[in-house]
Design an enzyme around this catalytic site. Structure first.
Site, PDB file in Angstrom:
ATOM      1  N   HIS A 183       0.802  -1.213   0.000  1.00  0.00           N
ATOM      2  CA  HIS A 183       0.000   0.000   0.000  1.00  0.00           C
ATOM      3  C   HIS A 183       0.846   1.280   0.000  1.00  0.00           C
ATOM      4  O   HIS A 183       0.591   2.207  -0.760  1.00  0.00           O
ATOM      5  CB  HIS A 183      -0.936  -0.032   1.207  1.00  0.00           C
ATOM      6  CG  HIS A 183      -1.749   1.187   1.343  1.00  0.00           C
ATOM      7  ND1 HIS A 183      -2.895   1.388   0.603  1.00  0.00           N
ATOM      8  CD2 HIS A 183      -1.587   2.294   2.085  1.00  0.00           C
ATOM      9  CE1 HIS A 183      -3.394   2.555   0.918  1.00  0.00           C
ATOM     10  NE2 HIS A 183      -2.631   3.134   1.813  1.00  0.00           N
ATOM     11  N   GLU A 424      -6.615 -11.564 -11.468  1.00  0.00           N
ATOM     12  CA  GLU A 424      -5.525 -11.503 -10.486  1.00  0.00           C
ATOM     13  C   GLU A 424      -5.451 -12.756  -9.633  1.00  0.00           C
ATOM     14  O   GLU A 424      -4.703 -12.802  -8.661  1.00  0.00           O
ATOM     15  CB  GLU A 424      -5.646 -10.246  -9.612  1.00  0.00           C
ATOM     16  CG  GLU A 424      -6.994 -10.039  -8.961  1.00  0.00           C
ATOM     17  CD  GLU A 424      -7.106  -8.721  -8.194  1.00  0.00           C
ATOM     18  OE1 GLU A 424      -6.088  -8.074  -7.933  1.00  0.00           O
ATOM     19  OE2 GLU A 424      -8.245  -8.356  -7.846  1.00  0.00           O
ATOM     20  N   ASP A 448      -1.377  -8.756  -7.539  1.00  0.00           N
ATOM     21  CA  ASP A 448      -1.863  -9.969  -6.896  1.00  0.00           C
ATOM     22  C   ASP A 448      -1.580 -11.209  -7.732  1.00  0.00           C
ATOM     23  O   ASP A 448      -1.237 -12.251  -7.187  1.00  0.00           O
ATOM     24  CB  ASP A 448      -3.375  -9.857  -6.626  1.00  0.00           C
ATOM     25  CG  ASP A 448      -3.640  -9.090  -5.339  1.00  0.00           C
ATOM     26  OD1 ASP A 448      -2.924  -9.349  -4.348  1.00  0.00           O
ATOM     27  OD2 ASP A 448      -4.526  -8.229  -5.323  1.00  0.00           O
ATOM     28  N   CYS A 495      -3.754  -3.122 -14.814  1.00  0.00           N
ATOM     29  CA  CYS A 495      -3.672  -2.018 -13.851  1.00  0.00           C
ATOM     30  C   CYS A 495      -2.731  -2.357 -12.697  1.00  0.00           C
ATOM     31  O   CYS A 495      -2.598  -1.599 -11.758  1.00  0.00           O
ATOM     32  CB  CYS A 495      -5.060  -1.631 -13.345  1.00  0.00           C
ATOM     33  SG  CYS A 495      -5.921  -2.988 -12.569  1.00  0.00           S
TER      34      CYS A 495
HETATM   35  C1  PEP Z   1      -3.332  -5.730  -8.544  1.00  0.00           C
HETATM   36  O1  PEP Z   1      -3.499  -6.668  -7.762  1.00  0.00           O
HETATM   37  O2  PEP Z   1      -2.530  -5.756  -9.486  1.00  0.00           O
HETATM   38  C2  PEP Z   1      -4.077  -4.470  -8.360  1.00  0.00           C
HETATM   39  C3  PEP Z   1      -4.030  -3.499  -9.246  1.00  0.00           C
HETATM   40  O3  PEP Z   1      -4.805  -4.359  -7.233  1.00  0.00           O
HETATM   41  P1  PEP Z   1      -4.246  -3.967  -5.787  1.00  0.00           P
HETATM   42  O4  PEP Z   1      -2.787  -3.634  -5.933  1.00  0.00           O
HETATM   43  O5  PEP Z   1      -5.063  -2.827  -5.346  1.00  0.00           O
HETATM   44  O6  PEP Z   1      -4.483  -5.231  -5.035  1.00  0.00           O
HETATM   45 MG    MG Z   2      -5.255  -6.701  -6.475  1.00  0.00          MG
END
Ligand code: PEP
Ligand code: MG
Length: 563
Positions: A183, A424, A448, A495
């Site tokens: 995060h 993911e 993920d 993403c």
């Molecule tokens: C991911 O898992 O690549 C993603 C974009 O989601 P987060 O990083 O918010 O889990």
């Molecule tokens: Mg994710």
């Protein structure tokens, strides 16, 4: 002068300034019992702590409603009665009496049916922490005392930490734990602040107030540098900023390769401020609106109306499209007003779509808000962490219910709103051909996907070396997802942070990725690479990279790419 070298950069950039080392104290109560004759003195200690906490909260309440609510709790006579009776009749010391009373009160609220009341349990625990700090004489704790620009140094930073600090004062982040997709790294990239995470022995090496050069791009932290080094980095910082500005000017140009393939280069955002920033840079779409920030930086589950306002404004600001991901909480992300049961493996636990399907009211208010915003721009819905067709069908059934309700109420929305999933999980990957027939788009969540495909915790510094999206298993997964999407004529985006990795751009372009979504700060660089590449050449290299056996071979092939 000491230097720490760090292998992976969480967020590029260069900062210079004093270290603010986040102290965390043990707030467990002492467990001894007092003598009956000491009871009054013990109660007096509690009264002093209440006074102390009230003074702090009165100040804080001027800027936030949360603290105004805490002020009421701290002065509540029921809390005083609970603590003093434990001191006077059970001879518990004041800390123990406080800890037990807070636990009892929080448990009552936690078990209530009403969601609003359950949220109050978290407030009571927060007040308990404040009182305990005062009883233990802890002056500086967490982020209190940051009133000037600093480089934040901490063992770890959780989502609730970053949402409770004033980010205007932060020049950069350094943490001992955490990975590049954790995060704090995402926040740093969103804010275009330099960050290094997973820094071994950081807390031993850096002292509060040390002067630091945080060269995140170069993977270096210099502690108490000499004048010459400071001067050298001041020059580098200027150069870096100039280069960044030059690149930013390219932001609004289309991402078209030399041989004419155009891909979308979009931004990942967490709030309206980010959407505005993206729009100012000429970024035409949002490939990931992490809606959980709206929930985390709040005192309650945001209402339909509150969410609608945000999504509507975001939709209006987005020239092309806005992909809103439904709530992705759980894992390492909690809510200050909701109690999550302890889980042994939170990343394999109750998170994302699993929570939305269980808390249907919460999910519905979000879907209704997104649908309503879809009348104001091109809005798409994306479900996170999907593992089965059942989940997709259930989520879509709830979406249909919301649409029907809105139609009956005569409220406008886009009836053909596009619905996609984050890919993911290994389950989604292995059934990708089936999913392709039932959704409008895919967005690959490599953060993920990498952790689940490789079984490597994305935030564990001990195995950070193993967390690598260039691993053939991840590369081949990406290829399979793109091919499956294209076979059904649907668009495939990404993403996860890999989309913004300059070393991956040729691979992703060549594999046919349609949309690259990343932190705002990375967009200009990726566009620049794409604009100077040949799609046909990239295809050759990407196909080669997707057929080799080792991570190193993948990297070697890509590094040989020349137009
Ligand atoms: C991911 O898992 O690549 C993603 C974009 O989601 P987060 O990083 O918010 O889990
Ligand atoms: Mg994710």
């Amino acid at each position: 002068m000491k230097t720490i070298l760090v292998e992976k950069t969480a967020s590029k950039g260069l900062a210079m300034g004093k270290a603010f080392v986040v102290q965390r104290h043990n707030l467990k109560a002492d467990t001894y019992r007092i003598k009956p004759e000491d009871a009054d003195a013990e109660v007096a200690k509690y009264q002093n702590a209440v006074l102390d906490a009230s003074t702090q909260l009165e100040e804080l309440a001027k800027t936030s409603d949360i603290f105004a609510a805490h002020l009421e709790i701290v002065k509540d006579p029921a809390l005083y009665d609970g603590v003093s009776s434990k001191i006077k009749s059970e001879y518990q010391n004041v800390q123990l009496a406080l800890e037990n009373t807070i636990e009892e009160f929080a448990a009552i609220f936690d078990s209530m049916e009403d969601e609003y009341m359950r949220e109050r349990g978290a407030d009571i625990k927060d007040v308990g922490v404040r009182l305990m700090r005062s009883l233990k004489g802890i002056i500086q704790d967490g982020f209190e005392g940051i009133n000037d620009k600093v480089i934040l140094v901490a063992e770890d930073l959780t989502p609730s930490d970053t949402s409770s600090m004033n980010l205007d004062y932060i020049l950069g982040f350094v943490t001992e734990l955490g990975g590049v997709t954790s995060h704090v790294s995402i926040i740093a990239r969103n804010m275009e602040l330099p960050a290094l995470v997973g820094v071994k022995e950081l807390m031993e090496k850096v002292k509060h107030g040390d002067y630091l050069i945080l060269d995140a791009s170069g993977g270096k932290i210099i502690i108490n540098p000499d004048e010459e080094t400071i001067h050298k980095y001041a020059v580098l910082k200027e150069e870096y900023q100039m280069r960044k500005k030059e690149l930013e000017e390219l932001s609004s140009l289309p991402a078209t390769t030399l041989d004419g393939r155009t891909v979308k280069v979009y931004a990942n955002v967490g709030n309206l401020e980010d959407v505005r920033k993206a729009a100012e840079r000429g970024i035409e779409g949002i490939g990931l609106f992490r809606s959980e920030f709206l929930y985390m930086e709040n005192t309650h589950f945001p209402t339909e109306e509150e969410q609608f306002e945000v999504y509507k404004q975001a939709a209006t600001l987005c020239p092309k499209e806005l992909i809103i991901r439904t709530l992705d909480i759980g894992g390492d992300k909690s809510l200050p007003y909701y109690t999550f049961e302890h889980e042994e493996n939170p990343f394999l636990g109750w998170r994302a779509i699993r929570i939305s399907l269980d808390l249907e009211d919460v999910f519905k208010s979000q879907l209704r808000a997104i649908l309503r915003a879809s009348a104001f721009g091109t809005v798409k819905i994306m479900y996170p962490m999907i593992i089965s067709m059942e989940e997709l069908s259930k989520a879509n059934a709830i979406l249909t219910e919301c649409k029907n309700e809105l139609s009956k109420e005569g409220i406008a929305y886009d009836p053909n709103i596009k619905v996609g999933i984050m890919v993911e999980t290994p389950a989604a990957l292995l059934c990708i051909e089936n999913f392709a027939k039932h959704v409008d788009f895919f967005s690959i969540g490599t953060n993920d996907l990498t952790q689940y495909v490789l079984a490597v915790d994305r935030g564990n510094k001990k195995i950070a070396k193993l967390y690598d999206a260039f691993h053939p298993a991840v590369v081949q997964s990406i290829k399979r997802i793109i091919d499956a999407g294209h076979a059904q004529g649907i668009e495939v985006g990404m993403c996860g942070e890999f989309a913004g990795d300059e070393n991956a751009a040729i691979l992703l372009l060549g594999l046919g990725l349609d949309e690259f979504s990343m932190s705002i700060g990375a967009t200009a660089n990726i566009k620049n690479i794409i604009r100077n590449s040949s799609y046909q050449k990239a295809k050759e290299y990407a196909n080669k990279a997707a057929s080799v056996y080792t991570t190193q071979e993948v990297k070697d092939i890509l590094s040989q790419y020349r137009v």
